[in-house]
Design an enzyme around this catalytic site. Structure first.
Site, PDB file in Angstrom:
ATOM      1  N   PHE A  21      -4.572  11.869  -6.570  1.00 29.73           N
ATOM      2  CA  PHE A  21      -5.632  12.693  -7.349  1.00 29.73           C
ATOM      3  C   PHE A  21      -7.161  12.124  -7.187  1.00 29.73           C
ATOM      4  O   PHE A  21      -8.023  12.396  -8.151  1.00 29.73           O
ATOM      5  CB  PHE A  21      -5.358  12.787  -8.965  1.00 29.73           C
ATOM      6  N   ARG A  22      -7.558  11.772  -6.184  1.00 30.75           N
ATOM      7  CA  ARG A  22      -8.665  11.365  -5.867  1.00 30.75           C
ATOM      8  C   ARG A  22      -9.183  10.053  -6.492  1.00 30.75           C
ATOM      9  O   ARG A  22     -10.365   9.758  -6.783  1.00 30.75           O
ATOM     10  CB  ARG A  22      -9.726  12.229  -5.677  1.00 30.75           C
TER      11      ARG A  22
END
Length: 206
Positions: free
Chosen positions: A182-183
């Site tokens: 999710f970065r």
């Protein structure tokens, strides 16, 4: 010799950026298919315009990161003028990267001579034949220069060209980045005021 390698799990508790780099590079050497020592070198030209290109790391220790080039090339001239540069290592298969910023010095003649003599003979001829970054009128002109220097040096020793040597980037900042879902990546940056100072460490938002 490179600093002692560390394990490569959660790196947030590591306080030695050189040892952490050594561990990550060792992982890359085991898992990257091509050129795990490849790095981007960023410089600035006399007009202040950034420049970047890929080169190969040829050595590192606690004094810095070393690569070799023609000092009359664009990157050579820009580094000599500014005295500073930045590096980027990106290992896609490991989902990691390391950014380095620092001051630059020229390696000793002994270091440059030793590395030059370790290169394949064709590469040593090429260092004489190529006016790196200068305009080239045709491929034939380059091949002619290669033939001329091949004949000149025959089967004997090929000396290192006076314009060909190495640079050592002495880091004042090293940032380690590791991909996360999710970065929400992990980022740790080490900083010091000069190459002789003590490192400080900061975790960064992704």
């Amino acid at each position: 010799m490179p600093p002692e390698e560390l394990t490569t799990g959660d790196f947030s508790d590591q306080d030695d950026p050189f040892a952490l780099f050594g561990a990550w590079l060792a992982d890359a050497e085991r898992k990257e298919t091509n050129d795990p020592n490849a790095m981007a070198v960023a410089t600035v030209d006399p007009d202040g315009l950034p420049n970047v290109r890929m080169v190969l790391l040829k050595g590192y220790d606690r004094d810095g990161f070393v690569f070799y080039t023609n000092h009359e090339s664009a990157k050579g001239r820009e580094i000599l003028a500014a005295g500073k540069a930045a590096l980027l290592f990106h290992w896609k298969s490991l989902r990691r990267q390391v950014r380095v910023r620092g001051l630059v010095e020229t390696v000793t003649d002994a270091e440059a001579d030793a590395y030059f003599q370790s290169r394949p003979r064709g590469s040593r001829i090429g260092a004489w034949a190529s006016k790196q970054s200068a305009p080239l009128e045709s491929r034939f002109a380059l091949e002619t220069a290669v033939a001329r220097y091949t004949a000149k040096f025959g089967v004997g020793e090929i000396p290192r060209p006076p314009h060909w040597s190495g640079f050592r980037i002495k880091p004042v900042q090293m940032e380690f980045w590791h991909d996360r879902p999710f970065r929400l990546h992990d980022r740790i940056v080490f900083r010091r005021d000069n190459p002789e100072a003590v490192w400080s460490k900061t975790r960064l938002y992704p």
